[in-house]
Design a protein around this motif. Structure first.
Motif, PDB file in Angstrom:
ATOM      1  N   GLU A  84     -26.527 -30.342  -7.075  1.00 16.72           N
ATOM      2  CA  GLU A  84     -27.245 -29.598  -8.108  1.00 16.72           C
ATOM      3  C   GLU A  84     -26.435 -28.336  -8.398  1.00 16.72           C
ATOM      4  OE1 GLU A  84     -31.873 -30.185  -7.033  1.00 16.72           O
ATOM      5  OE2 GLU A  84     -30.761 -29.001  -5.573  1.00 16.72           O
ATOM      6  N   LEU A  85     -26.737 -27.692  -9.515  1.00 20.89           N
ATOM      7  CA  LEU A  85     -26.258 -26.320  -9.720  1.00 20.89           C
ATOM      8  C   LEU A  85     -27.301 -25.420  -9.078  1.00 20.89           C
ATOM      9  CD1 LEU A  85     -25.033 -26.176 -13.424  1.00 20.89           C
ATOM     10  CD2 LEU A  85     -23.695 -26.487 -11.351  1.00 20.89           C
ATOM     11  N   TRP A  86     -26.850 -24.425  -8.347  1.00 23.12           N
ATOM     12  CA  TRP A  86     -27.723 -23.500  -7.640  1.00 23.12           C
ATOM     13  C   TRP A  86     -27.315 -22.118  -8.116  1.00 23.12           C
ATOM     14  CZ3 TRP A  86     -31.327 -26.083  -4.893  1.00 23.12           C
ATOM     15  CH2 TRP A  86     -32.124 -25.392  -3.988  1.00 23.12           C
ATOM     16  N   CYS A  87     -28.004 -21.577  -9.119  1.00 19.91           N
ATOM     17  CA  CYS A  87     -27.591 -20.359  -9.820  1.00 19.91           C
ATOM     18  C   CYS A  87     -28.327 -19.139  -9.276  1.00 19.91           C
ATOM     19  CB  CYS A  87     -27.862 -20.497 -11.308  1.00 19.91           C
ATOM     20  SG  CYS A  87     -27.070 -21.951 -12.037  1.00 19.91           S
ATOM     21  N   HIS A  88     -27.559 -18.121  -8.905  1.00 22.97           N
ATOM     22  CA  HIS A  88     -28.129 -16.889  -8.361  1.00 22.97           C
ATOM     23  C   HIS A  88     -28.704 -16.048  -9.487  1.00 22.97           C
ATOM     24  CE1 HIS A  88     -27.657 -12.655  -6.728  1.00 22.97           C
ATOM     25  NE2 HIS A  88     -28.615 -13.207  -6.020  1.00 22.97           N
ATOM     26  N   LEU A  89     -29.935 -15.623  -9.309  1.00 25.18           N
ATOM     27  CA  LEU A  89     -30.605 -14.753 -10.277  1.00 25.18           C
ATOM     28  C   LEU A  89     -31.216 -13.578  -9.514  1.00 25.18           C
ATOM     29  CD1 LEU A  89     -32.410 -17.531 -12.315  1.00 25.18           C
ATOM     30  CD2 LEU A  89     -30.461 -16.189 -13.048  1.00 25.18           C
ATOM     31  N   ALA A  90     -30.453 -12.526  -9.370  1.00 23.53           N
ATOM     32  CA  ALA A  90     -30.947 -11.350  -8.636  1.00 23.53           C
ATOM     33  C   ALA A  90     -32.151 -10.756  -9.361  1.00 23.53           C
ATOM     34  CB  ALA A  90     -29.843 -10.315  -8.514  1.00 23.53           C
ATOM     35  N   TYR A  91     -33.044 -10.184  -8.604  1.00 22.50           N
ATOM     36  CA  TYR A  91     -34.225  -9.530  -9.164  1.00 22.50           C
ATOM     37  C   TYR A  91     -33.774  -8.499 -10.198  1.00 22.50           C
ATOM     38  CZ  TYR A  91     -38.722  -7.109  -9.231  1.00 22.50           C
ATOM     39  OH  TYR A  91     -39.903  -6.548  -9.614  1.00 22.50           O
ATOM     40  N   PRO A  92     -34.284  -8.577 -11.442  1.00 20.71           N
ATOM     41  CA  PRO A  92     -33.714  -7.761 -12.524  1.00 20.71           C
ATOM     42  C   PRO A  92     -34.254  -6.343 -12.667  1.00 20.71           C
ATOM     43  CG  PRO A  92     -35.328  -9.283 -13.405  1.00 20.71           C
ATOM     44  CD  PRO A  92     -35.219  -9.580 -11.937  1.00 20.71           C
ATOM     45  N   TYR A  93     -35.229  -5.954 -11.864  1.00 23.13           N
ATOM     46  CA  TYR A  93     -35.854  -4.643 -12.045  1.00 23.13           C
ATOM     47  C   TYR A  93     -35.582  -3.735 -10.851  1.00 23.13           C
ATOM     48  CZ  TYR A  93     -38.133  -7.574 -15.456  1.00 23.13           C
ATOM     49  OH  TYR A  93     -38.349  -8.463 -16.466  1.00 23.13           O
ATOM     50  N   GLU A  94     -35.834  -2.443 -11.083  1.00 24.11           N
ATOM     51  CA  GLU A  94     -35.648  -1.480 -10.020  1.00 24.11           C
ATOM     52  C   GLU A  94     -36.565  -1.822  -8.853  1.00 24.11           C
ATOM     53  OE1 GLU A  94     -35.817   3.140 -10.019  1.00 24.11           O
ATOM     54  OE2 GLU A  94     -35.043   2.450 -11.962  1.00 24.11           O
ATOM     55  N   GLN A  95     -36.061  -1.622  -7.649  1.00 26.69           N
ATOM     56  CA  GLN A  95     -36.858  -1.883  -6.458  1.00 26.69           C
ATOM     57  C   GLN A  95     -36.322  -1.042  -5.315  1.00 26.69           C
ATOM     58  OE1 GLN A  95     -35.750  -4.023  -3.566  1.00 26.69           O
ATOM     59  NE2 GLN A  95     -34.797  -5.802  -4.514  1.00 26.69           N
ATOM     60  N   PRO A  96     -37.108  -0.841  -4.248  1.00 30.22           N
ATOM     61  CA  PRO A  96     -36.699   0.096  -3.194  1.00 30.22           C
ATOM     62  C   PRO A  96     -35.603  -0.412  -2.252  1.00 30.22           C
ATOM     63  CG  PRO A  96     -38.880  -0.798  -2.747  1.00 30.22           C
ATOM     64  CD  PRO A  96     -38.478  -1.294  -4.099  1.00 30.22           C
ATOM     65  N   ARG A  97     -35.318  -1.700  -2.211  1.00 27.14           N
ATOM     66  CA  ARG A  97     -34.327  -2.286  -1.290  1.00 27.14           C
ATOM     67  C   ARG A  97     -34.572  -1.820   0.150  1.00 27.14           C
ATOM     68  NH1 ARG A  97     -31.939  -2.714  -5.950  1.00 27.14           N
ATOM     69  NH2 ARG A  97     -31.005  -4.709  -6.430  1.00 27.14           N
ATOM     70  N   ARG A  98     -35.789  -2.058   0.592  1.00 26.85           N
ATOM     71  CA  ARG A  98     -36.218  -1.740   1.949  1.00 26.85           C
ATOM     72  C   ARG A  98     -36.891  -2.981   2.533  1.00 26.85           C
ATOM     73  NH1 ARG A  98     -33.704   2.312   1.536  1.00 26.85           N
ATOM     74  NH2 ARG A  98     -34.338   4.427   1.177  1.00 26.85           N
ATOM     75  N   VAL A  99     -36.623  -3.239   3.806  1.00 26.08           N
ATOM     76  CA  VAL A  99     -37.228  -4.365   4.511  1.00 26.08           C
ATOM     77  C   VAL A  99     -37.641  -3.915   5.910  1.00 26.08           C
ATOM     78  CG1 VAL A  99     -36.000  -6.200   3.255  1.00 26.08           C
ATOM     79  CG2 VAL A  99     -34.948  -5.180   5.282  1.00 26.08           C
ATOM     80  N   SER A 100     -38.502  -4.710   6.523  1.00 26.60           N
ATOM     81  CA  SER A 100     -38.888  -4.484   7.917  1.00 26.60           C
ATOM     82  C   SER A 100     -38.931  -5.847   8.593  1.00 26.60           C
ATOM     83  CB  SER A 100     -40.261  -3.807   7.994  1.00 26.60           C
ATOM     84  OG  SER A 100     -41.273  -4.694   7.555  1.00 26.60           O
ATOM     85  N   HIS A 101     -39.108  -5.854   9.890  1.00 22.49           N
ATOM     86  CA  HIS A 101     -39.200  -7.120  10.624  1.00 22.49           C
ATOM     87  C   HIS A 101     -40.378  -7.955  10.133  1.00 22.49           C
ATOM     88  CE1 HIS A 101     -36.153  -6.644  13.848  1.00 22.49           C
ATOM     89  NE2 HIS A 101     -36.273  -5.378  13.493  1.00 22.49           N
ATOM     90  N   GLU A 102     -41.418  -7.302   9.650  1.00 23.52           N
ATOM     91  CA  GLU A 102     -42.608  -8.012   9.184  1.00 23.52           C
ATOM     92  C   GLU A 102     -42.542  -8.377   7.707  1.00 23.52           C
ATOM     93  OE1 GLU A 102     -42.854  -4.863  10.739  1.00 23.52           O
ATOM     94  OE2 GLU A 102     -42.987  -5.874  12.671  1.00 23.52           O
ATOM     95  N   ASP A 103     -41.715  -7.709   6.916  1.00 24.49           N
ATOM     96  CA  ASP A 103     -41.716  -7.918   5.469  1.00 24.49           C
ATOM     97  C   ASP A 103     -40.288  -7.894   4.917  1.00 24.49           C
ATOM     98  OD1 ASP A 103     -42.217  -8.109   2.769  1.00 24.49           O
ATOM     99  OD2 ASP A 103     -43.336  -6.228   2.631  1.00 24.49           O
ATOM    100  N   LEU A 104     -39.777  -9.068   4.604  1.00 19.50           N
ATOM    101  CA  LEU A 104     -38.420  -9.217   4.059  1.00 19.50           C
ATOM    102  C   LEU A 104     -38.457  -9.596   2.575  1.00 19.50           C
ATOM    103  CD1 LEU A 104     -37.100 -11.178   7.133  1.00 19.50           C
ATOM    104  CD2 LEU A 104     -36.391  -8.881   6.489  1.00 19.50           C
ATOM    105  N   SER A 105     -39.593  -9.367   1.923  1.00 19.27           N
ATOM    106  CA  SER A 105     -39.767  -9.877   0.568  1.00 19.27           C
ATOM    107  C   SER A 105     -38.816  -9.270  -0.464  1.00 19.27           C
ATOM    108  CB  SER A 105     -41.215  -9.754   0.115  1.00 19.27           C
ATOM    109  OG  SER A 105     -41.678  -8.437   0.254  1.00 19.27           O
ATOM    110  N   TRP A 106     -38.443  -7.992  -0.330  1.00 17.77           N
ATOM    111  CA  TRP A 106     -37.487  -7.444  -1.311  1.00 17.77           C
ATOM    112  C   TRP A 106     -36.131  -8.138  -1.195  1.00 17.77           C
ATOM    113  CZ3 TRP A 106     -39.123  -5.879  -5.506  1.00 17.77           C
ATOM    114  CH2 TRP A 106     -40.186  -4.988  -5.649  1.00 17.77           C
ATOM    115  N   LEU A 107     -35.698  -8.446   0.005  1.00 17.84           N
ATOM    116  CA  LEU A 107     -34.446  -9.174   0.171  1.00 17.84           C
ATOM    117  C   LEU A 107     -34.569 -10.573  -0.430  1.00 17.84           C
ATOM    118  CD1 LEU A 107     -31.568  -9.254   1.260  1.00 17.84           C
ATOM    119  CD2 LEU A 107     -32.505  -9.906   3.488  1.00 17.84           C
TER     120      LEU A 107
END
Length: 185
Positions: A84-107
């Motif tokens: 398949e083609l697997w195309c990267h689409l980075a999140y297009p809006y401003e975000q804090p770029r912070r993660v924790s052991h419990e929450d990796l959702s921004w990554l």
């Protein structure tokens, strides 16, 4: 030159600091690896984590040498080519770029993909892939989930909260997708 007790103390501090860096998956530079169904690895970039009071900031660096350029639905995209083609689409809006052991959702939001068959025309943004990630045995691991990337056509009202909640994601048929897993180590 260090001698006796000083050299022993230096060695112990070095080993302790090295083990702490290895033990914390949200510290230092890590490779981003996609795994195909046979668990063959494709290194697609790296992420640098900087711990800050219980969370880690991060910087993402994609290795675009591994991707090919495609022009799909009036948009240039960087895609991995396989069954398949697997195309990267980075999140297009401003975000804090912070993660924790419990929450990796921004990554996870910065590692969004869209898949398509190679012979299909255009981009089908409802064929989105969201890697739901967790820390397991000192490594970040994630499984692909289906998501409609059309949800990102306009910015969310609250830019500080990840918009791709569990309710927007579905399980995928793992045997049908080329790259069902991600590992960051």
């Amino acid at each position: 030159m260090l001698t006796g007790a000083r050299s022993w103390l230096f060695l112990m501090l070095f080993i302790t600091n090295s083990n702490l860096a290895l033990a914390n998956p949200l510290s230092g530079e890590k490779e981003i690896i996609l795994l195909d169904k046979q668990e063959s690895e494709i290194v697609i970039g790296h992420v640098v984590f900087t711990p800050e009071q219980g969370v880690s900031g991060y910087r993402l660096h994609m290795d675009h040498e591994k991707f090919r350029d495609y022009f799909l639905s009036m948009k240039e995209m960087k895609c991995l080519v396989g069954p398949e083609l697997w195309c990267h689409l980075a999140y297009p809006y401003e975000q804090p770029r912070r993660v924790s052991h419990e929450d990796l959702s921004w990554l996870s939001h910065d590692l969004l993909f869209m898949f398509k068959k190679r012979d299909e025309f255009g981009a089908n943004f409802w064929n989105g892939i969201y890697y739901h990630m967790r820390v397991e045995d000192g490594v970040i691991k994630g499984e692909a989930q289906a998501v409609d990337l059309n949800l990102l056509a306009s910015p969310p009202e609250d830019l500080s909260t990840p918009p791709m909640h569990e309710g927007e994601r579905d399980e995928i048929e793992r045997s049908q997708r080329w790259l069902p897993d991600i590992v960051i180590r």
